[in-house]
Structures are given as C-alpha cells and as structure tokens.
Design an enzyme around this catalytic site. Structure first.
Site, short mmCIF file in Angstrom:
data_model
loop_
_atom_site.label_atom_id
_atom_site.label_comp_id
_atom_site.label_asym_id
_atom_site.label_seq_id
_atom_site.Cartn_x
_atom_site.Cartn_y
_atom_site.Cartn_z
N ALA A 279 12.22 9.40 80.53
CA ALA A 279 12.38 9.94 79.13
C ALA A 279 11.79 8.92 78.21
CB ALA A 279 13.83 10.18 78.74
N ASP A 280 11.39 9.45 77.04
CA ASP A 280 10.81 8.63 75.99
C ASP A 280 10.91 9.24 74.76
OD1 ASP A 280 8.77 6.43 75.16
OD2 ASP A 280 7.93 8.18 73.90
N THR A 281 11.71 8.44 73.74
CA THR A 281 11.89 8.83 72.33
C THR A 281 11.09 8.22 71.22
OG1 THR A 281 14.26 9.27 73.04
CG2 THR A 281 13.93 9.12 70.66
#
Length: 201
Positions: free
Chosen positions: A80-82
């Site tokens: 995941a990446d935010t």
C-alpha cells in the site's frame, strides 16, 4: 490463507490484524522502514492518482521479488501507499521538523485529499484499488503546530499527520475512509483479498 505484507507500517499491521488476516511482514535487509529499490520520487508533472498507483504496484512487485529471492513459500503479497493531494500537488512525508510545520500550516483551515492505493500481487496477477478521502482541518495556530511537531508523530507520515493519533483533534470533517487515511482502507482491502480467495468474517 496467509499473505506477505510489503510494509513495516505499524498502522497497516494493526489494520490487517483487525480484519483477521494472517500475514508475515517482509523485513528489508537494510533494516530501514523504506525500501530504496522502490523510487517514491514523483515524476515531473505526475498526476497524484497515477503516482499512488505507480508506487503501490512497484512496492507489490518488489515484495514479490523479495519472496522469490529468499525462496519463501509463494503467497500473495500486499502493498500500500498513501499520499496527500493539496492544490494539485503531491505531499509525502516531511523531510524534517521545519518541513512538517510548513505542511501543517498549508493544510490549516483547508481541505485536502488522502489517496491510498492497495495492490495484491500473486502468481503473475496484480489487482489494485484506490481509496480517496477528503479531509478538512480546522484552523491551527502556531503553538498547536509546533507542539504537535515536537511530539515526533508527524515525521513518518504522509502529510505530516496521523489521523489516529493526536492530529485527530485537527480534523473538522472527513468524507471517505478513516482507515484509508490511516494507511490501509479495510473495505477496499477486503474486497481485493476476496478476489484472491480470502474468506473474511
């Protein structure tokens, strides 16, 4: 079923555990929180939505490379990446305390978007979903900003704040996914994992 989490984020570990998902964390050999094989530098003029997808997919693919390189049992790899989008600009993690304070001053009294991409890579197949949320901060004074920065909480977080921590007091309005703003949207992640045969609940 069990998966590999290609992230050392304690928030993502906590949220996966909350979902009842069994997982092992891929620990990178250099012991750092970030894996320098994945370039998180935005390309000139890169759209924030495209940026999040590119980085998320790259993290999942690199996680799979680690599994292969270490001859681990083949299981799905989740990454995941935010990032934040503010006035069309990509805002990642602050470089230092001064940068964190500057980011928070920009966000004060304004609305920004939090984009969290989630990807699962398994046996040559990659599935991806995006969670997009809008967050509005109330007006923050300099004392609040400086006190928060001194707590150290902003330093490893996109946009220089963690909604699940002290900065929850800054949030006047949220439209979207609270867990997505934290770093792993449990609704979208659950839907993604069901595509790979995970049974939830």
């Amino acid at each position: 079923m069990r998966l590999y989490l290609a992230s050392r984020s304690p928030r993502r570990r906590e949220l996966l555990a909350q979902m009842g998902i069994e997982f092992d964390t891929l620990v990178f050999r250099d012991g750092e929180r970030a894996d320098f094989e994945v370039d998180e530098t935005p390309h000139p003029g890169e759209d924030p939505v495209a940026y999040v997808e590119r980085v998320t997919r790259a993290k999942a693919e690199h996680g799979l490379e680690i599994v292969r390189g270490r001859h681990l049992a083949m299981r799905p790899v989740l990454a995941a990446d935010t990032t934040l989008e503010f006035d069309g600009q990509i805002i990642g993690k602050p470089a230092d305390a001064a940068d964190a304070a500057a980011i928070l001053r920009r966000l004060s009294g304004r609305t920004h978007r939090v984009l969290t991409g989630v990807a699962v890579d398994h046996l040559g197949r990659t599935e991806y979903l995006l969670s997009a949320s809008e967050v509005r901060f109330r007006r923050l004074d300099d004392d609040e900003i400086n006190h928060y920065v001194l707590s150290g909480e902003p330093m490893d977080k996109a946009g220089a704040y963690g909604i699940q921590g002290r900065a929850g007091m800054f949030v006047e309005h949220l439209s979207g996914s609270f867990t997505g703003v934290m770093g792993l949207p449990v609704c979208e992640t659950g839907e993604l994992l069901k595509r790979f045969g995970f049974r939830l609940l």
